[in-house]
Write a protein that holds these residues in place. Structure first.
Motif, short mmCIF file in Angstrom:
data_model
loop_
_atom_site.label_atom_id
_atom_site.label_comp_id
_atom_site.label_asym_id
_atom_site.label_seq_id
_atom_site.Cartn_x
_atom_site.Cartn_y
_atom_site.Cartn_z
N LYS A 36 0.83 -1.20 0.00
CA LYS A 36 0.00 0.00 0.00
C LYS A 36 0.87 1.25 0.00
CE LYS A 36 -3.96 -2.02 2.30
NZ LYS A 36 -4.87 -1.95 3.42
N PRO A 37 0.53 2.22 -0.83
CA PRO A 37 1.29 3.47 -0.81
C PRO A 37 0.99 4.27 0.46
CG PRO A 37 -0.55 3.65 -2.32
CD PRO A 37 -0.52 2.22 -1.83
N THR A 38 2.00 4.98 0.91
CA THR A 38 1.80 5.83 2.08
C THR A 38 1.83 7.28 1.63
OG1 THR A 38 4.16 5.87 2.52
CG2 THR A 38 2.87 4.18 3.63
N GLY A 39 1.10 8.11 2.28
CA GLY A 39 1.07 9.52 1.92
C GLY A 39 -0.01 9.83 0.91
N LYS A 40 0.04 11.07 0.40
CA LYS A 40 -0.97 11.52 -0.55
C LYS A 40 -0.32 11.83 -1.89
CE LYS A 40 -0.41 16.12 1.33
NZ LYS A 40 -0.96 17.25 1.98
N PRO A 41 -1.08 11.89 -2.97
CA PRO A 41 -0.50 12.19 -4.27
C PRO A 41 0.06 13.61 -4.31
CG PRO A 41 -2.83 11.55 -4.47
CD PRO A 41 -2.50 11.61 -3.03
N LEU A 42 1.04 13.82 -5.20
CA LEU A 42 1.64 15.14 -5.34
C LEU A 42 0.67 16.10 -6.04
CD1 LEU A 42 5.23 14.17 -6.54
CD2 LEU A 42 4.52 14.80 -4.24
N SER A 43 0.75 17.35 -5.64
CA SER A 43 -0.04 18.37 -6.32
C SER A 43 0.66 18.72 -7.64
CB SER A 43 -0.17 19.62 -5.44
OG SER A 43 1.09 20.23 -5.31
N ASP A 44 -0.02 19.48 -8.48
CA ASP A 44 0.57 19.87 -9.77
C ASP A 44 1.84 20.69 -9.56
OD1 ASP A 44 -1.42 18.57 -11.15
OD2 ASP A 44 -2.70 20.36 -11.32
N GLU A 45 1.83 21.57 -8.58
CA GLU A 45 3.02 22.38 -8.29
C GLU A 45 4.18 21.51 -7.83
OE1 GLU A 45 1.82 25.18 -5.33
OE2 GLU A 45 0.49 26.27 -6.69
N GLU A 46 3.90 20.52 -6.98
CA GLU A 46 4.94 19.63 -6.48
C GLU A 46 5.51 18.77 -7.62
OE1 GLU A 46 3.49 18.98 -1.87
OE2 GLU A 46 2.58 17.77 -3.46
N GLU A 47 4.64 18.31 -8.50
CA GLU A 47 5.12 17.52 -9.64
C GLU A 47 6.01 18.35 -10.55
OE1 GLU A 47 2.27 15.27 -11.86
OE2 GLU A 47 1.32 14.49 -10.06
N ALA A 48 5.63 19.61 -10.79
CA ALA A 48 6.44 20.49 -11.63
C ALA A 48 7.80 20.73 -10.98
CB ALA A 48 5.71 21.80 -11.88
N ARG A 49 7.82 20.97 -9.68
CA ARG A 49 9.07 21.21 -8.96
C ARG A 49 9.94 19.96 -8.98
NH1 ARG A 49 13.32 23.86 -7.69
NH2 ARG A 49 13.97 23.70 -5.53
N LEU A 50 9.35 18.80 -8.81
CA LEU A 50 10.10 17.54 -8.86
C LEU A 50 10.70 17.33 -10.24
CD1 LEU A 50 10.95 14.96 -7.39
CD2 LEU A 50 8.81 13.93 -8.11
N ALA A 51 9.92 17.57 -11.28
CA ALA A 51 10.44 17.42 -12.64
C ALA A 51 11.59 18.39 -12.88
CB ALA A 51 9.32 17.66 -13.65
N GLU A 52 11.48 19.59 -12.35
CA GLU A 52 12.54 20.59 -12.49
C GLU A 52 13.82 20.14 -11.78
OE1 GLU A 52 12.98 24.92 -10.57
OE2 GLU A 52 11.15 24.66 -11.77
N LEU A 53 13.67 19.54 -10.61
CA LEU A 53 14.83 19.08 -9.86
C LEU A 53 15.49 17.86 -10.51
CD1 LEU A 53 13.55 19.43 -6.19
CD2 LEU A 53 15.29 20.81 -7.30
N LEU A 54 14.66 16.98 -11.04
CA LEU A 54 15.21 15.74 -11.62
C LEU A 54 15.78 15.94 -13.02
CD1 LEU A 54 12.57 13.12 -10.47
CD2 LEU A 54 14.86 13.48 -9.55
N ASN A 55 15.25 16.91 -13.74
CA ASN A 55 15.70 17.17 -15.11
C ASN A 55 16.17 18.63 -15.22
OD1 ASN A 55 14.86 14.57 -15.93
ND2 ASN A 55 12.75 15.32 -16.04
N PRO A 56 17.36 18.92 -14.70
CA PRO A 56 17.83 20.31 -14.79
C PRO A 56 18.10 20.69 -16.25
CG PRO A 56 19.56 18.89 -13.92
CD PRO A 56 18.32 18.05 -14.08
N PRO A 57 17.93 21.95 -16.58
CA PRO A 57 18.22 22.39 -17.95
C PRO A 57 19.72 22.26 -18.25
CG PRO A 57 17.65 24.26 -16.55
CD PRO A 57 17.48 23.03 -15.74
N ASP A 58 20.04 21.92 -19.50
CA ASP A 58 21.44 21.77 -19.90
C ASP A 58 22.10 23.14 -19.90
OD1 ASP A 58 21.15 19.07 -20.21
OD2 ASP A 58 20.55 19.24 -22.31
N SER A 59 23.34 23.17 -19.41
CA SER A 59 24.07 24.44 -19.38
C SER A 59 24.97 24.59 -20.55
CB SER A 59 24.92 24.54 -18.12
OG SER A 59 24.18 24.34 -16.98
#
Length: 80
Positions: free
Chosen positions: A57-80
């Motif tokens: 069973k999963p624990t916790g609650k699903p991520l909000s849209d803002e949290e998902e966007a922030r997570l995607a930003e952290l996991l996929n940083p823009p190329d420098s």
């Protein structure tokens, strides 16, 4: 003037094997002797079933849209 054996035999015949601190192993007392082992096994199986059900069973609650966007930003940083 009775012997210890005679007294024990009388008490057992009157009240049953269950009055003895260490009941004799016989057909009548298999349940009495096997109950602690059976309860231990059943308890262990219950713990295993509970742990396996809980692990899936999963624990916790699903991520909000803002949290998902922030997570995607952290996991996929823009190329420098």
């Amino acid at each position: 003037g009775d012997t210890d054996r005679q007294v024990l035999d009388y008490i057992v015949s009157r009240y049953g094997e269950f009055v003895l601190l260490k009941p004799r192993l016989s057909e009548k007392t298999y349940i009495l002797w096997g109950a602690p082992i059976a309860l231990f096994v059943v308890g262990g199986l219950a713990l295993v079933v509970y742990a396996r059900r809980r692990a899936g069973k999963p624990t916790g609650k699903p991520l909000s849209d803002e949290e998902e966007a922030r997570l995607a930003e952290l996991l996929n940083p823009p190329d420098s």
